[in-house]
Design a protein around this motif. Sequence first.
Motif, PDB file in Angstrom:
ATOM      1  N   THR A   1      25.739  -7.408  14.102  1.00 11.35           N
ATOM      2  CA  THR A   1      26.342  -6.499  13.126  1.00 11.35           C
ATOM      3  C   THR A   1      25.812  -5.082  13.287  1.00 11.35           C
ATOM      4  O   THR A   1      26.585  -4.112  13.271  1.00 11.35           O
ATOM      5  CB  THR A   1      26.066  -7.002  11.701  1.00 11.35           C
ATOM      6  OG1 THR A   1      26.581  -8.333  11.551  1.00 11.35           O
ATOM      7  CG2 THR A   1      26.710  -6.094  10.675  1.00 11.35           C
ATOM      8  N   VAL A   2      24.500  -4.950  13.448  1.00  4.63           N
ATOM      9  CA  VAL A   2      23.898  -3.622  13.618  1.00  4.63           C
ATOM     10  C   VAL A   2      24.412  -2.960  14.891  1.00  4.63           C
ATOM     11  O   VAL A   2      24.761  -1.768  14.900  1.00  4.63           O
ATOM     12  CB  VAL A   2      22.359  -3.735  13.649  1.00  4.63           C
ATOM     13  CG1 VAL A   2      21.730  -2.412  14.054  1.00  4.63           C
ATOM     14  CG2 VAL A   2      21.835  -4.175  12.281  1.00  4.63           C
ATOM     15  N   LEU A   3      24.474  -3.720  15.981  1.00  7.23           N
ATOM     16  CA  LEU A   3      24.931  -3.154  17.247  1.00  7.23           C
ATOM     17  C   LEU A   3      26.384  -2.710  17.164  1.00  7.23           C
ATOM     18  O   LEU A   3      26.732  -1.592  17.588  1.00  7.23           O
ATOM     19  CB  LEU A   3      24.756  -4.189  18.363  1.00  7.23           C
ATOM     20  CG  LEU A   3      25.204  -3.770  19.769  1.00  7.23           C
ATOM     21  CD1 LEU A   3      24.437  -2.535  20.226  1.00  7.23           C
ATOM     22  CD2 LEU A   3      25.011  -4.918  20.758  1.00  7.23           C
ATOM     23  N   VAL A   4      27.236  -3.546  16.596  1.00  9.47           N
ATOM     24  CA  VAL A   4      28.660  -3.201  16.500  1.00  9.47           C
ATOM     25  C   VAL A   4      28.874  -2.024  15.553  1.00  9.47           C
ATOM     26  O   VAL A   4      29.672  -1.112  15.848  1.00  9.47           O
ATOM     27  CB  VAL A   4      29.477  -4.429  16.042  1.00  9.47           C
ATOM     28  CG1 VAL A   4      30.910  -4.030  15.716  1.00  9.47           C
ATOM     29  CG2 VAL A   4      29.464  -5.496  17.117  1.00  9.47           C
TER      30      VAL A   4
ATOM     31  N   PHE B   1      35.419  -4.347  20.021  1.00 11.60           N
ATOM     32  CA  PHE B   1      33.982  -4.316  19.749  1.00 11.60           C
ATOM     33  C   PHE B   1      33.632  -5.213  18.562  1.00 11.60           C
ATOM     34  O   PHE B   1      32.602  -5.902  18.570  1.00 11.60           O
ATOM     35  CB  PHE B   1      33.529  -2.883  19.472  1.00 11.60           C
ATOM     36  CG  PHE B   1      33.217  -2.092  20.706  1.00 11.60           C
ATOM     37  CD1 PHE B   1      32.170  -2.467  21.535  1.00 11.60           C
ATOM     38  CD2 PHE B   1      33.971  -0.989  21.046  1.00 11.60           C
ATOM     39  CE1 PHE B   1      31.873  -1.744  22.676  1.00 11.60           C
ATOM     40  CE2 PHE B   1      33.692  -0.257  22.193  1.00 11.60           C
ATOM     41  CZ  PHE B   1      32.645  -0.637  23.013  1.00 11.60           C
ATOM     42  N   ILE B   2      34.472  -5.214  17.540  1.00 10.99           N
ATOM     43  CA  ILE B   2      34.210  -6.059  16.366  1.00 10.99           C
ATOM     44  C   ILE B   2      34.266  -7.538  16.741  1.00 10.99           C
ATOM     45  O   ILE B   2      33.392  -8.331  16.361  1.00 10.99           O
ATOM     46  CB  ILE B   2      35.220  -5.728  15.253  1.00 10.99           C
ATOM     47  CG1 ILE B   2      35.009  -4.289  14.753  1.00 10.99           C
ATOM     48  CG2 ILE B   2      35.079  -6.709  14.094  1.00 10.99           C
ATOM     49  CD1 ILE B   2      36.046  -3.808  13.775  1.00 10.99           C
ATOM     50  N   VAL B   3      35.280  -7.923  17.511  1.00  5.03           N
ATOM     51  CA  VAL B   3      35.375  -9.317  17.959  1.00  5.03           C
ATOM     52  C   VAL B   3      34.208  -9.645  18.895  1.00  5.03           C
ATOM     53  O   VAL B   3      33.665 -10.755  18.852  1.00  5.03           O
ATOM     54  CB  VAL B   3      36.726  -9.562  18.646  1.00  5.03           C
ATOM     55  CG1 VAL B   3      36.822 -10.999  19.157  1.00  5.03           C
ATOM     56  CG2 VAL B   3      37.877  -9.281  17.682  1.00  5.03           C
ATOM     57  N   ALA B   4      33.815  -8.690  19.724  1.00  2.00           N
ATOM     58  CA  ALA B   4      32.663  -8.908  20.614  1.00  2.00           C
ATOM     59  C   ALA B   4      31.397  -9.170  19.806  1.00  2.00           C
ATOM     60  O   ALA B   4      30.536  -9.963  20.219  1.00  2.00           O
ATOM     61  CB  ALA B   4      32.469  -7.704  21.534  1.00  2.00           C
ATOM     62  N   GLY B   5      31.265  -8.503  18.664  1.00  2.00           N
ATOM     63  CA  GLY B   5      30.113  -8.769  17.805  1.00  2.00           C
ATOM     64  C   GLY B   5      30.095 -10.213  17.319  1.00  2.00           C
ATOM     65  O   GLY B   5      29.024 -10.839  17.235  1.00  2.00           O
ATOM     66  N   ILE B   6      31.271 -10.753  17.000  1.00  2.00           N
ATOM     67  CA  ILE B   6      31.337 -12.162  16.589  1.00  2.00           C
ATOM     68  C   ILE B   6      30.930 -13.069  17.745  1.00  2.00           C
ATOM     69  O   ILE B   6      30.188 -14.048  17.567  1.00  2.00           O
ATOM     70  CB  ILE B   6      32.762 -12.501  16.101  1.00  2.00           C
ATOM     71  CG1 ILE B   6      33.115 -11.630  14.890  1.00  2.00           C
ATOM     72  CG2 ILE B   6      32.881 -13.978  15.761  1.00  2.00           C
ATOM     73  CD1 ILE B   6      34.546 -11.794  14.417  1.00  2.00           C
TER      74      ILE B   6
END
Length: 367
Positions: free
Chosen positions: A66-69, A169-174
Amino acid sequence: MKPTSSPIIDVAIRLGLIALLVFLSFTYLRPFLGLMLWAMILAIALYPVHAKLVPKLGGKEGRAATVLVLGIVLVIGAPTVMLSVSLVDHVLSIYNQAIAGSLRVPEPSDNVAGWPIIGERVDTAWRAASENFHGFAVAHEQQIRDFAHNLMSLFGNVLTTSLAFLAAFIVAGIFMAYAKPGAQTTSRIFNRICGPETGDELHILSVATVRSVAVGVIGVAFIQALLLGVGFMLAGIPAAGLLALAVLVCGIVQLPAAIFVIPVVAWMWMAGDGSMVANIVLTIYLIVAGLADNVLKPMLLGRGLAVPMPVVLLGALGGMIVSGLIGLFIGAVVLAVSYQLFMAWVNEGKGLEEKAARVQGELEDRG
């Protein structure tokens, strides 16, 4: 007596149902396929950063993702929104001034006519617009309409692509939050398809190839664009930011930066207002920055891979020609895996030849 079905008919029905299920699944997933592929590529490329954040955030995978995204979204999203709002406001202001008849175009400087190749034509058109913009607009109405339409289409495409990247990027965070179970599942898939002997090896190779392309192609292009962008700004080049963006795009498609460096150096000496010492220093800097990819690419592309660097590079270029930017990664992975499988087959044949020669030698010794 009950009729019995043929095994061939049973197999055909099952294969047909499986084919239908695969077709329907692909049809329903196709609208999201590009997003999912980009998310997977971004997750693979960013996972080393994510892994370093996990211990610093109490070992929480989800928190680190979450922090990275959020950091990436703020770095990319905020400037994109601000630039979009500013551009729309600027375009609307120009349009309102043109409608009201109050739009004024400043006269070009004397250096414009000295620009290489296009200087005289740009100077002539610019002066005509500055002297009588209304007459210039009437005389070139269709060209202005076409230019405005193409400009807005380009802006729309860039904005859509930026929003798609943010979603990826959001999906990559998941994906990164569930990286360990995902990696285990992917490893089982590779082992099931390729066998336990080569499955893990090809899984590791695919991940390493994606990261190698991300660093060796996009990373090198970004570094070179940043270096040349600083040089363009120091040299006082008009639209230095746009030129740096063009260098980034050309670096990704593997075009040499010399197509920008040479005209910029020529403009700097012919039309610039810098001193001779400053021009010499900036010329050396721009030439070195323009050749930086020749040093960085062999160092970063293919590093840590069992596959030669030309194989990865050819796969990335071929994939990009066929499938666009995402083909950089898909083409490199496909060619790297194919090369590894081919060499495994060649080495297996070599092992059989050595075994046959050893057996033949033992028979000759006994004879």
